[in-house]
Design a protein around this motif. Structure first.
Motif, PDB file in Angstrom:
ATOM      1  N   GLY A 240      37.003  24.889  37.200  1.00  0.00           N
ATOM      2  CA  GLY A 240      35.571  25.133  36.267  1.00  0.00           C
ATOM      3  C   GLY A 240      34.951  26.540  36.519  1.00  0.00           C
ATOM      4  N   ARG A 241      36.273  27.071  36.836  1.00  0.00           N
ATOM      5  CA  ARG A 241      35.938  28.614  35.746  1.00  0.00           C
ATOM      6  C   ARG A 241      37.258  29.009  35.689  1.00  0.00           C
ATOM      7  NH1 ARG A 241      32.819  32.375  40.968  1.00  0.00           N
ATOM      8  NH2 ARG A 241      30.170  31.252  40.529  1.00  0.00           N
ATOM      9  N   GLU A 242      37.786  30.361  35.046  1.00  0.00           N
ATOM     10  CA  GLU A 242      38.573  31.028  34.641  1.00  0.00           C
ATOM     11  C   GLU A 242      38.630  32.564  34.956  1.00  0.00           C
ATOM     12  OE1 GLU A 242      40.700  29.687  32.775  1.00  0.00           O
ATOM     13  OE2 GLU A 242      40.147  27.881  31.625  1.00  0.00           O
ATOM     14  N   VAL A 243      39.757  32.606  35.576  1.00  0.00           N
ATOM     15  CA  VAL A 243      39.377  34.661  35.270  1.00  0.00           C
ATOM     16  C   VAL A 243      39.360  34.978  34.254  1.00  0.00           C
ATOM     17  CG1 VAL A 243      41.334  35.952  36.248  1.00  0.00           C
ATOM     18  CG2 VAL A 243      41.300  33.755  37.426  1.00  0.00           C
ATOM     19  N   ALA A 244      38.388  35.934  34.356  1.00  0.00           N
ATOM     20  CA  ALA A 244      39.166  36.693  32.828  1.00  0.00           C
ATOM     21  C   ALA A 244      39.397  38.232  33.590  1.00  0.00           C
ATOM     22  CB  ALA A 244      37.453  36.936  32.444  1.00  0.00           C
ATOM     23  N   GLY A 245      39.038  38.898  34.669  1.00  0.00           N
ATOM     24  CA  GLY A 245      39.109  40.240  35.055  1.00  0.00           C
ATOM     25  C   GLY A 245      39.938  40.344  36.684  1.00  0.00           C
ATOM     26  N   THR A 246      40.878  41.224  36.493  1.00  0.00           N
ATOM     27  CA  THR A 246      41.534  41.211  37.523  1.00  0.00           C
ATOM     28  C   THR A 246      42.006  43.032  37.760  1.00  0.00           C
ATOM     29  OG1 THR A 246      43.488  40.940  37.409  1.00  0.00           O
ATOM     30  CG2 THR A 246      42.191  39.199  37.894  1.00  0.00           C
ATOM     31  N   LEU A 247      41.650  43.637  39.273  1.00  0.00           N
ATOM     32  CA  LEU A 247      41.159  45.127  39.889  1.00  0.00           C
ATOM     33  C   LEU A 247      41.957  44.574  41.141  1.00  0.00           C
ATOM     34  CD1 LEU A 247      41.242  47.573  38.920  1.00  0.00           C
ATOM     35  CD2 LEU A 247      38.746  47.377  39.711  1.00  0.00           C
ATOM     36  N   LEU A 248      43.339  45.465  41.073  1.00  0.00           N
ATOM     37  CA  LEU A 248      42.689  45.944  42.565  1.00  0.00           C
ATOM     38  C   LEU A 248      42.289  47.743  43.507  1.00  0.00           C
ATOM     39  CD1 LEU A 248      44.874  44.957  44.471  1.00  0.00           C
ATOM     40  CD2 LEU A 248      46.934  46.529  43.637  1.00  0.00           C
ATOM     41  N   VAL A 249      41.746  47.435  43.923  1.00  0.00           N
ATOM     42  CA  VAL A 249      41.017  48.392  43.901  1.00  0.00           C
ATOM     43  C   VAL A 249      41.544  48.727  45.405  1.00  0.00           C
ATOM     44  CG1 VAL A 249      38.626  49.064  45.274  1.00  0.00           C
ATOM     45  CG2 VAL A 249      38.642  46.771  44.293  1.00  0.00           C
ATOM     46  N   ASN A 250      42.470  48.595  46.811  1.00  0.00           N
ATOM     47  CA  ASN A 250      42.724  49.081  46.666  1.00  0.00           C
ATOM     48  C   ASN A 250      44.193  48.740  48.002  1.00  0.00           C
ATOM     49  OD1 ASN A 250      42.014  47.585  49.524  1.00  0.00           O
ATOM     50  ND2 ASN A 250      40.104  49.648  49.693  1.00  0.00           N
ATOM     51  N   ASN A 251      44.598  48.606  48.469  1.00  0.00           N
ATOM     52  CA  ASN A 251      45.591  48.363  49.342  1.00  0.00           C
ATOM     53  C   ASN A 251      45.450  46.746  50.141  1.00  0.00           C
ATOM     54  OD1 ASN A 251      46.652  50.545  48.602  1.00  0.00           O
ATOM     55  ND2 ASN A 251      47.664  51.289  50.554  1.00  0.00           N
ATOM     56  N   GLN A 252      44.249  46.808  50.462  1.00  0.00           N
ATOM     57  CA  GLN A 252      43.466  45.895  50.787  1.00  0.00           C
ATOM     58  C   GLN A 252      42.548  44.743  50.312  1.00  0.00           C
ATOM     59  OE1 GLN A 252      43.190  48.409  52.531  1.00  0.00           O
ATOM     60  NE2 GLN A 252      44.888  48.647  52.965  1.00  0.00           N
ATOM     61  N   THR A 253      42.247  45.228  49.060  1.00  0.00           N
ATOM     62  CA  THR A 253      41.282  44.594  48.125  1.00  0.00           C
ATOM     63  C   THR A 253      41.423  44.629  46.748  1.00  0.00           C
ATOM     64  OG1 THR A 253      39.880  45.757  49.628  1.00  0.00           O
ATOM     65  CG2 THR A 253      38.979  44.999  48.248  1.00  0.00           C
ATOM     66  N   ALA A 254      40.579  43.256  46.422  1.00  0.00           N
ATOM     67  CA  ALA A 254      41.089  42.684  45.078  1.00  0.00           C
ATOM     68  C   ALA A 254      39.876  42.530  44.492  1.00  0.00           C
ATOM     69  CB  ALA A 254      42.080  42.176  44.925  1.00  0.00           C
ATOM     70  N   LEU A 255      39.755  42.651  43.169  1.00  0.00           N
ATOM     71  CA  LEU A 255      38.411  42.255  42.656  1.00  0.00           C
ATOM     72  C   LEU A 255      38.955  41.437  41.994  1.00  0.00           C
ATOM     73  CD1 LEU A 255      35.233  42.963  42.137  1.00  0.00           C
ATOM     74  CD2 LEU A 255      35.441  44.481  40.653  1.00  0.00           C
ATOM     75  N   VAL A 256      37.843  40.107  41.482  1.00  0.00           N
ATOM     76  CA  VAL A 256      37.824  39.462  40.617  1.00  0.00           C
ATOM     77  C   VAL A 256      37.373  39.008  39.262  1.00  0.00           C
ATOM     78  CG1 VAL A 256      38.752  37.392  39.873  1.00  0.00           C
ATOM     79  CG2 VAL A 256      40.221  38.477  41.783  1.00  0.00           C
ATOM     80  N   VAL A 257      37.050  39.199  38.517  1.00  0.00           N
ATOM     81  CA  VAL A 257      36.139  38.796  37.771  1.00  0.00           C
ATOM     82  C   VAL A 257      36.161  37.296  36.835  1.00  0.00           C
ATOM     83  CG1 VAL A 257      34.291  38.666  35.784  1.00  0.00           C
ATOM     84  CG2 VAL A 257      34.571  40.616  37.399  1.00  0.00           C
ATOM     85  N   TYR A 258      34.923  36.451  37.103  1.00  0.00           N
ATOM     86  CA  TYR A 258      35.697  34.744  36.595  1.00  0.00           C
ATOM     87  C   TYR A 258      34.311  34.783  35.038  1.00  0.00           C
ATOM     88  CZ  TYR A 258      37.849  33.729  40.504  1.00  0.00           C
ATOM     89  OH  TYR A 258      39.166  33.740  41.528  1.00  0.00           O
ATOM     90  N   ALA A 259      34.841  33.878  34.129  1.00  0.00           N
ATOM     91  CA  ALA A 259      34.108  33.171  33.418  1.00  0.00           C
ATOM     92  C   ALA A 259      33.980  32.017  33.695  1.00  0.00           C
ATOM     93  CB  ALA A 259      34.998  33.860  31.853  1.00  0.00           C
ATOM     94  N   ALA A 260      33.071  31.447  32.588  1.00  0.00           N
ATOM     95  CA  ALA A 260      32.894  29.703  32.270  1.00  0.00           C
ATOM     96  C   ALA A 260      34.820  28.850  32.259  1.00  0.00           C
ATOM     97  CB  ALA A 260      32.089  29.685  31.103  1.00  0.00           C
TER      98      ALA A 260
END
Length: 388
Positions: A240-260
């Protein structure tokens, strides 16, 4: 797309790069996924200081490509990749009926089998390994219809990944004269050529972020997955969600933004709850919040920039006029700032301020001035005016 400037140690991961312009032109991505509204790729400008927490792997269409000369265990090698179409092997795939159509009927796509050949040659020209893969062997990664219909084009070498002990490639999957397709990521064992991983990496109907490698070389982030050198893979897609954007914040962490996203009937599913997540590299959710810092074109990209002097990522949310500040060292301490609560920029620019800007598909230009000492942010915002 802008090239990431990285520390000399990270450059060794690609074993050098050249200035040749990629000869392939992107023409397609995934045919069966719902396509989001057409936008253009984000264009973020930043000062000349660099030092990103990740290395962007060269891919299809990049002007700077990875050198085919690599050193594996201090031994020099040359990487070769080629492709050919076998016109004597026609392919056919029947698509299931679309339940959302007025008159559901099965469609048929056709194409020809293709072959990808990968070689690793020693310095004296002898062969370390040869690996050949069929185009249809990517059916599970990119969908059976796209694997049939896509043209067979030469893979792009993205670099040698020492921690993964693998050679990385990006392969185009686009139907003829179409911009509805995507790219697959392929990892081959650097010693034997055995397939270590193959999956959809990015697509023009959704997230089209380049694959990036963490500064320590042990995590690889694509538009669809988080891969670790130990073999652990986290699928970022959710029902029910689509990945809209990804970002590697550091060696241990990622940020994922979802769209409808969409359900199995092709109907849009509204977003419920926070649409952004901070994840550990093994997929554990650290924090959920609201942020829509994406722009697009042939696919979506994160509207972000990184400032080494402040050791923070800055993400512009055009939809809700906000700026997220994500500290590299303590990402869960992120702040989402409303522009209306920030001071507007008035000349002159202060000596301690760092300037960067975003230009979006809609014509908006957002310019930010971050004080490297205090972290205070001033901004300028120019939005297009359309006639009634």
């Amino acid at each position: 797309m802008r090239a990431c400037v990285v520390a000399a140690g990270l450059l060794l991961l690609l074993a050098g790069c050249d200035q040749n312009t990629a000869s392939l032109q992107e023409t397609a991505t995934h045919t069966r996924r719902p396509v989001l509204a057409t936008q253009t790729a984000p264009r973020a400008t930043a000062p000349a200081n660099a030092g990103h927490p990740y290395l962007r792997l060269p891919g299809i269409g990049d002007s700077i490509q990875a050198s085919p000369l690599v050193r594996i265990n201090n031994t020099p090698y040359r990487v070769q990749a080629a492709a050919r179409t076998d016109s004597a092997r026609p392919l056919r795939h029947i698509l299931p009926p679309d339940p959302a159509a007025d008159s559901p009927a099965a469609d048929t796509v056709t194409g020809f089998e293709g072959y990808y050949t990968f070689r690793l040659l020693r310095a004296d020209g002898t062969t370390q390994f040869v690996r050949q893969l069929k185009k249809t062997s990517f059916s599970a990664a990119v969908s059976p219809d796209l694997a049939v219909e896509a043209e067979t084009t030469p893979p792009i070498f993205s670099g040698y990944l020492p921690a993964f002990k693998a050679l990385a490639f990006e392969i185009n999957f686009y139907p003829p004269e179409s911009d509805a397709g995507g790219q697959a990521l392929l990892l081959l064992d650097a010693a034997t050529g055995k397939v270590r991983h193959q999956a959809l990496a990015r697509w023009t109907g959704g997230c089209n972020s380049n694959s990036v490698l963490a500064a320590d070389g042990r995590t690889l982030l694509t538009s669809c997955e988080l891969l670790q050198a130990n073999g652990h893979v986290t699928n970022l897609e959710k029902p029910g969600r689509e990945v809209a954007g990804t970002l590697l914040v550091n060696n241990q962490t990622a940020l994922v933004v979802y769209a409808a996203g969409y359900n199995k009937h092709g109907e849009e599913v509204p977003l419920r709850g926070p649409n952004a997540q901070l994840l550990t590299t093994d997929g554990h959710v650290l924090k959920s919040f609201y942020l829509y810092s994406i722009d697009g074109g042939l696919g979506n990209h994160m509207l972000s920039t990184y400032l080494p002097r402040t050791r923070a990522h800055y993400l512009y949310d055009e939809t809700y006029d906000r700026l997220a500040v994500v500290p590299r060292d303590q990402p869960t301490q992120l702040r989402v700032l409303k522009l209306r609560q920030l001071p507007r920029f008035r000349k002159p620019q202060r000596p301690t301020e760092i300037r960067f800007a975003f230009e979006t598909e809609s014509g908006t230009r957002a310019t930010f001035y971050v004080d490297a000492s205090s972290g205070q942010v001033r901004y300028q915002l120019r939005k297009p005016v359309y006639p009634d």
